[in-house]
Design an enzyme around this catalytic site. Structure first.
Site, PDB file in Angstrom:
ATOM      1  N   TYR A 138      -0.259 -23.317  -5.450  1.00  0.00           N
ATOM      2  CA  TYR A 138      -0.823 -22.816  -6.721  1.00  0.00           C
ATOM      3  C   TYR A 138       0.307 -22.254  -7.605  1.00  0.00           C
ATOM      4  O   TYR A 138       0.314 -21.078  -7.963  1.00  0.00           O
ATOM      5  CB  TYR A 138      -1.875 -21.737  -6.474  1.00  0.00           C
ATOM      6  CG  TYR A 138      -2.979 -22.169  -5.539  1.00  0.00           C
ATOM      7  CD1 TYR A 138      -4.025 -22.963  -5.987  1.00  0.00           C
ATOM      8  CD2 TYR A 138      -2.960 -21.794  -4.198  1.00  0.00           C
ATOM      9  CE1 TYR A 138      -5.031 -23.373  -5.118  1.00  0.00           C
ATOM     10  CE2 TYR A 138      -3.960 -22.206  -3.325  1.00  0.00           C
ATOM     11  CZ  TYR A 138      -4.992 -22.994  -3.796  1.00  0.00           C
ATOM     12  OH  TYR A 138      -5.979 -23.380  -2.937  1.00  0.00           O
TER      13      TYR A 138
ATOM     14  N   THR B 135      -4.679 -16.689   0.234  1.00  0.00           N
ATOM     15  CA  THR B 135      -3.602 -16.709   1.230  1.00  0.00           C
ATOM     16  C   THR B 135      -3.751 -15.492   2.146  1.00  0.00           C
ATOM     17  O   THR B 135      -4.073 -14.403   1.683  1.00  0.00           O
ATOM     18  CB  THR B 135      -2.218 -16.678   0.529  1.00  0.00           C
ATOM     19  OG1 THR B 135      -2.211 -17.703  -0.475  1.00  0.00           O
ATOM     20  CG2 THR B 135      -1.098 -16.951   1.496  1.00  0.00           C
TER      21      THR B 135
ATOM     22  N   TYR C 243     -11.229  -9.920 -11.745  1.00  0.00           N
ATOM     23  CA  TYR C 243     -10.918  -9.376 -10.421  1.00  0.00           C
ATOM     24  C   TYR C 243      -9.537  -8.704 -10.424  1.00  0.00           C
ATOM     25  O   TYR C 243      -9.392  -7.554  -9.997  1.00  0.00           O
ATOM     26  CB  TYR C 243     -10.951 -10.477  -9.341  1.00  0.00           C
ATOM     27  CG  TYR C 243     -10.339  -9.972  -8.059  1.00  0.00           C
ATOM     28  CD1 TYR C 243     -11.087  -9.208  -7.173  1.00  0.00           C
ATOM     29  CD2 TYR C 243      -8.982 -10.168  -7.782  1.00  0.00           C
ATOM     30  CE1 TYR C 243     -10.521  -8.676  -6.037  1.00  0.00           C
ATOM     31  CE2 TYR C 243      -8.404  -9.639  -6.647  1.00  0.00           C
ATOM     32  CZ  TYR C 243      -9.175  -8.895  -5.771  1.00  0.00           C
ATOM     33  OH  TYR C 243      -8.594  -8.353  -4.655  1.00  0.00           O
TER      34      TYR C 243
ATOM     35  N   CYS D 285     -16.246  -7.377   8.614  1.00  0.00           N
ATOM     36  CA  CYS D 285     -17.334  -8.225   8.115  1.00  0.00           C
ATOM     37  C   CYS D 285     -16.767  -9.615   7.794  1.00  0.00           C
ATOM     38  O   CYS D 285     -16.732 -10.057   6.650  1.00  0.00           O
ATOM     39  CB  CYS D 285     -17.972  -7.592   6.876  1.00  0.00           C
ATOM     40  SG  CYS D 285     -19.551  -8.374   6.456  1.00  0.00           S
TER      41      CYS D 285
ATOM     42  N   GLU E 175      -1.550  -8.849  -5.397  1.00  0.00           N
ATOM     43  CA  GLU E 175      -2.903  -9.375  -5.626  1.00  0.00           C
ATOM     44  C   GLU E 175      -2.862 -10.870  -5.955  1.00  0.00           C
ATOM     45  O   GLU E 175      -3.710 -11.634  -5.514  1.00  0.00           O
ATOM     46  CB  GLU E 175      -3.596  -8.608  -6.759  1.00  0.00           C
ATOM     47  CG  GLU E 175      -4.081  -7.231  -6.355  1.00  0.00           C
ATOM     48  CD  GLU E 175      -5.129  -7.274  -5.236  1.00  0.00           C
ATOM     49  OE1 GLU E 175      -5.854  -8.271  -5.107  1.00  0.00           O
ATOM     50  OE2 GLU E 175      -5.209  -6.302  -4.478  1.00  0.00           O
TER      51      GLU E 175
ATOM     52  N   ARG F 132       0.829  -1.214   0.000  1.00  0.00           N
ATOM     53  CA  ARG F 132       0.000   0.000   0.000  1.00  0.00           C
ATOM     54  C   ARG F 132       0.860   1.260   0.000  1.00  0.00           C
ATOM     55  O   ARG F 132       0.337   2.364  -0.041  1.00  0.00           O
ATOM     56  CB  ARG F 132      -0.915   0.011   1.227  1.00  0.00           C
ATOM     57  CG  ARG F 132      -2.037  -0.980   1.113  1.00  0.00           C
ATOM     58  CD  ARG F 132      -3.184  -0.651   2.041  1.00  0.00           C
ATOM     59  NE  ARG F 132      -4.275  -1.563   1.789  1.00  0.00           N
ATOM     60  CZ  ARG F 132      -5.000  -2.165   2.740  1.00  0.00           C
ATOM     61  NH1 ARG F 132      -4.753  -1.905   4.004  1.00  0.00           N
ATOM     62  NH2 ARG F 132      -5.962  -2.984   2.422  1.00  0.00           N
TER      63      ARG F 132
ATOM     64  N   ASP G  82     -14.178 -10.132  -4.892  1.00  0.00           N
ATOM     65  CA  ASP G  82     -13.587 -11.368  -4.369  1.00  0.00           C
ATOM     66  C   ASP G  82     -14.466 -11.862  -3.225  1.00  0.00           C
ATOM     67  O   ASP G  82     -15.563 -11.328  -3.002  1.00  0.00           O
ATOM     68  CB  ASP G  82     -12.138 -11.129  -3.918  1.00  0.00           C
ATOM     69  CG  ASP G  82     -12.048 -10.157  -2.747  1.00  0.00           C
ATOM     70  OD1 ASP G  82     -13.088  -9.596  -2.339  1.00  0.00           O
ATOM     71  OD2 ASP G  82     -10.937  -9.970  -2.219  1.00  0.00           O
TER      72      ASP G  82
ATOM     73  N   CYS H 159     -27.245  -1.773   6.697  1.00  0.00           N
ATOM     74  CA  CYS H 159     -27.024  -3.191   6.386  1.00  0.00           C
ATOM     75  C   CYS H 159     -28.267  -4.043   6.675  1.00  0.00           C
ATOM     76  O   CYS H 159     -28.736  -4.118   7.820  1.00  0.00           O
ATOM     77  CB  CYS H 159     -25.837  -3.702   7.204  1.00  0.00           C
ATOM     78  SG  CYS H 159     -25.508  -5.440   6.907  1.00  0.00           S
TER      79      CYS H 159
HETATM   80  S1  SF4 Z   1     -23.157  -4.447   9.640  1.00  0.00           S
HETATM   81 FE1  SF4 Z   1     -23.377  -5.647   7.771  1.00  0.00          FE
HETATM   82  S2  SF4 Z   1     -21.597  -5.136   6.539  1.00  0.00           S
HETATM   83 FE2  SF4 Z   1     -21.199  -4.468   8.636  1.00  0.00          FE
HETATM   84  S3  SF4 Z   1     -20.115  -6.196   9.597  1.00  0.00           S
HETATM   85 FE3  SF4 Z   1     -22.293  -6.449  10.034  1.00  0.00          FE
HETATM   86  S4  SF4 Z   1     -23.007  -7.763   8.375  1.00  0.00           S
HETATM   87 FE4  SF4 Z   1     -21.066  -6.937   7.710  1.00  0.00          FE
END
Ligand code: SF4
Length: 383
Positions: free
Chosen positions: A99, A60, A137, A214, A54, A42, A155, A230
Site C-alpha cells: 500500500y 498490518t 479513523y 476479542c 497508525e 505508546r 476500525d 456482552c
Molecule cells: S465477552 Fe464479548 S467483548 Fe468480550 S471477548 Fe467475548 S465476545 Fe468479545
C-alpha cells in the site's frame, strides 16, 4: 419472543444507558492499565510518531510494524525530516509494508503541515481531515491518543467489539449500521471525557481488546473485562458477529517477470507516477492468461510490444506467489537475454547490479525475486 414476519427469534440489541457506558469504560480502562502491551509508539505523545504508527498498522500486524516504525523514526525523526526526504528514501523505508500510496500520502501531508502550519502538527480533528491519507479513523486516533480529545475510532477491532457487546446484527459496511457504530464509539469516548477519564486510553483499550481478547475466531470471553455486559457472550453469538456479509471471492491472476542480465547487471524499470506502486522498481513483467504463461512466443511478443525489446527464448527459473487484497497472483520468473541493439539507457529503464538493486525500493514480490537471485548467486559462488 418471535418476529411476526419470519417466525424467527428476535435478536435484541442491548439498550445503552449512561450507567452501562460508564461501567464498560471503567472495566476497559482497568484492564488496559494492567494488560496494555509496551509498544514503542505508546512511549510517546508526539502526534507525528503516533500518526506514522497508525498508518503503518492499517492492515498490518503489530509485530511486523515494530521494526518498520523504529527504522522510520530513526531515519526521519521529525515531520520536517519527512517533508524534506527524497521520495525514493521514503519508499525504501516503507518497502515490504505494501500500500505504497500510504507512504506517499504521509510525505504529502508532512509537506502540507510544514508549508501551511509552519511545521506544527494540527491539533484539530477538522484540520487533520484535510490532509491526504487521513480519514475519520486516523484523525480520531491522532486527536485522542496524542491530545486526549474525545474523538471516536472505529476500525475492524472496534467494530468487532461493539457489535458483540451490544448485539448489533446489521452489516457494519452498510450505512445505517456504520453510522450506529460510529455513534456508539463516540458516545463511549465522550462519556469517558465527561467523567474525566482518559480518552486516549479508552480508544487504545478498545483496539487492544480486539487484538488480544476479542479476536475474530476464538475470542477469550472467559477473561474479557466486559464479559458481564456482552450480548454475544450471553447469547452465544460470537461466531455470527460482526455480520460481515458473504465473503468476496478471490481472483487468481498470472504474471511473468523477466530476468535479463548483462555483464552482472539486471534490467529494471521504475513504475510511473499515477500507476499502482508508483516510484517502485521492478523487473520487466506483465499479466498473461495462465495458458500462455510459459509460451515463449507469447512472452517474446509482449516483450516487444510492451517493453520494446527483442529477447531470446525465455527459460523458466522459479515461481513467486503473492496475495494482494482479493487477488492471488502467481509470477512465473523467466531468464532471457536481450537481442535488440537498443541499449535501454533511457527512463524508465536502468541496468543495476545486485548491490544497487538492494539499495532501491522494490515491491514485495520483486524483492522476493531479488532474494532468490542473490541466494542463487551466493550458491553458485560457494560451489
Ligand atoms: S465477552 Fe464479548 S467483548 Fe468480550 S471477548 Fe467475548 S465476545 Fe468479545
Amino acid at each position: 419472543m418471535k418476529c411476526d414476519r419470519h417466525n424467527t427469534p428476535v435478536r435484541r440489541q442491548q439498550k445503552i444507558s449512561p450507567a452501562l457506558s460508564r461501567q464498560i469504560i471503567r472495566h476497559l480502562l482497568t484492564w488496559f492499565s494492567k494488560n496494555a502491551r509496551d509498544l514503542p509508539w505508546r512511549r510517546t505523545r508526539d502526534p507525528y510518531a503516533i500518526w506514522v504508527s497508525e498508518i503503518m498498522l492499517q492492515q498490518t500486524q503489530v509485530a511486523t510494524v515494530i521494526p518498520y516504525w523504529i527504522r522510520w523514526m530513526t531515519a526521519l525523526p521529525t515531520l520536517a525530516n519527512l517533508a524534506d526526504a527524497p521520495q525514493d528514501r521514503v519508499l525504501k523505508l516503507w518497502e515490504g509494508l505494501g500500500y505504497y500510496n500510504r507512504a506517499r500520502n504521509l510525505q504529502g501531508a508532512a509537506k502540507m503541515i510544514v508549508n501551511e502550519y509552519n511545521a506544527r502538527f494540527p491539533e484539530s480533528f477538522a484540520a487533520l481531515l484535510e490532509l491526504p491519507g487521513i480519514g475519520r479513523y486516523t484523525a480520531g486516533a491522532i486527536c485522542s491518543i496524542a491530545y486526549d480529545q474525545p474523538t471516536p475510532v472505529l476500525d475492524g477491532n472496534v467494530v468487532r467489539i461493539l457489535t458483540r457487546i451490544f448485539g448489533i446484527g446489521g452489516n457494519p459496511k452498510e450505512k445505517v449500521t456504520n453510522t450506529q457504530l460510529w455513534s456508539l464509539a463516540e458516545g463511549l469516548v465522550q462519556t469517558a471525557a465527561r467523567i474525566r477519564l482518559s480518552c486516549s486510553h479508552l480508544n487504545q483499550s478498545l483496539m487492544e481488546l480486539g487484538a488480544l481478547i476479542c479476536t475474530p475466531h476464538h475470542p477469550s470471553c472467559d477473561v474479557c473485562p466486559v464479559r458481564r455486559h456482552c450480548v454475544a457472550k450471553r447469547d452465544d453469538r460470537t461466531g455470527e458477529l460482526p455480520n460481515l456479509g458473504p465473503r468476496i471471492k478471490s481472483t487468481a491472476r498470472n504474471f511473468f517477470a523477466l530476468i535479463i542480465e548483462r555483464d552482472g547487471q539486471f534490467l529494471v524499470r521504475q513504475r510511473e507516477a499515477g500507476a499502482v506502486n508508483a516510484g517502485l522498481w521492478e523487473f520487466p513483467n506483465a499479466e498473461l492468461p495462465r495458458a500462455t504463461l510459459t509460451n515463449s512466443r507469447s512472452i517474446r511478443a509482449v516483450a516487444k510490444s510492451q517493453f520494446h525489446i527483442a529477447i531470446t527464448k525465455p527459460n523458466p527459473l522459479f515461481q513467486i506467489r503473492r496475495s494482494v487484497t482479493r487477488y492471488h497472483d502467481t509470477i512465473e520468473v523467466l531468464r532471457a537475454s536481450i537481442t535488440s541493439k537498443n541499449a535501454l539507457r533511457e527512463k524508465p529503464w536502468r541496468w543495476l547490479n545486485l548491490d544497487e538493486l538492494n539499495a532501491i525500493a522494490l515491491s514485495g514480490a520483486h524483492r522476493k525475486i531479488l532474494k532468490r537471485l542473490k541466494d542463487g548467486a551466493n550458491a553458485a559462488h560457494c560451489f
